[in-house]
Motif scaffolding. Structure first.
Motif, PDB file in Angstrom:
ATOM      1  N   ASP A 133       0.843  -1.127   0.064  1.00  0.00           N
ATOM      2  CA  ASP A 133       0.027   0.020  -0.045  1.00  0.00           C
ATOM      3  C   ASP A 133       1.117   1.316  -0.030  1.00  0.00           C
ATOM      4  OD1 ASP A 133      -1.966   1.900   0.363  1.00  0.00           O
ATOM      5  OD2 ASP A 133      -3.049   0.913   1.855  1.00  0.00           O
ATOM      6  N   GLU A 165       0.358   4.115  -1.201  1.00  0.00           N
ATOM      7  CA  GLU A 165      -0.172   5.461  -0.656  1.00  0.00           C
ATOM      8  C   GLU A 165       0.211   5.683   0.879  1.00  0.00           C
ATOM      9  OE1 GLU A 165      -4.334   7.432  -1.111  1.00  0.00           O
ATOM     10  OE2 GLU A 165      -3.625   6.574  -2.806  1.00  0.00           O
ATOM     11  N   LYS A 166      -0.319   4.707   1.596  1.00  0.00           N
ATOM     12  CA  LYS A 166      -0.420   4.534   3.075  1.00  0.00           C
ATOM     13  C   LYS A 166       1.139   4.733   3.461  1.00  0.00           C
ATOM     14  CE  LYS A 166      -4.518   2.261   4.745  1.00  0.00           C
ATOM     15  NZ  LYS A 166      -5.022   1.168   5.418  1.00  0.00           N
TER      16      LYS A 166
END
Length: 158
Positions: free
Chosen positions: A43, A45-46
């Protein structure tokens, strides 16, 4: 009975101090670093959000690690110039802190980025810098690893 109730209230209030305003347990910067490092592949983006938060709130050592995570994450999603920027930032902070092993590790990762995009000469220059640093700290395992990476870079050059 009132004494027990007072103790319960005191303990409950103490636990509330360990909770942030959203009602969730407060998470340390080191826990955020570990989470961001685990998320950079799954992930991105996180991972990027956490790493930027660490950069803004952490000490210099934590900022360097966050920059390293940003290097890996931005490389993974194809933002090479941004990845290189954060790699250089991580290297500079490690040098500033006198952390030779971290500096070498960050240089090594930046070299791998350049090797992966076909800039073998730039990768070789960086690998040789990392090799010199690992030699300075007598890390023979990493020295061998870097020598192998140098060989791969020469092979890619043809």
């Amino acid at each position: 009975m009132f004494r027990a109730a007072r103790i319960f209230i005191i303990i409950s209030c103490s636990l509330l101090w360990a909770v942030n305003g959203s009602g969730q347990e407060a998470v340390s910067i080191d826990e955020k670093i570990a989470t961001a490092d685990q998320l950079y592949k799954k992930d991105p983006e996180k991972a990027i959000g956490l790493a930027h938060e660490i950069r803004n709130r952490g000490d210099r050592k934590q900022q360097a690690i966050a920059d390293y995570i940003l290097l890996k994450t931005y490389e993974r999603i194809g933002l090479i110039d941004t990845a290189a920027f954060f790699g250089l930032e991580a290297i500079e902070i490690a040098r500033e802190l006198g952390s030779t092993k971290k500096e070498a590790k960050f240089i090594e990762r930046l070299a791998r980025l350049y090797r992966n995009i076909g800039e073998s000469q730039k990768a070789l220059d960086l690998y040789n810098r990392a090799l010199g640093l690992y030699t300075d700290v007598s890390d023979t395992f990493k020295m061998g690893f870097i020598e192998n990476s140098i060989g791969i870079s020469y092979k890619k050059m043809g």
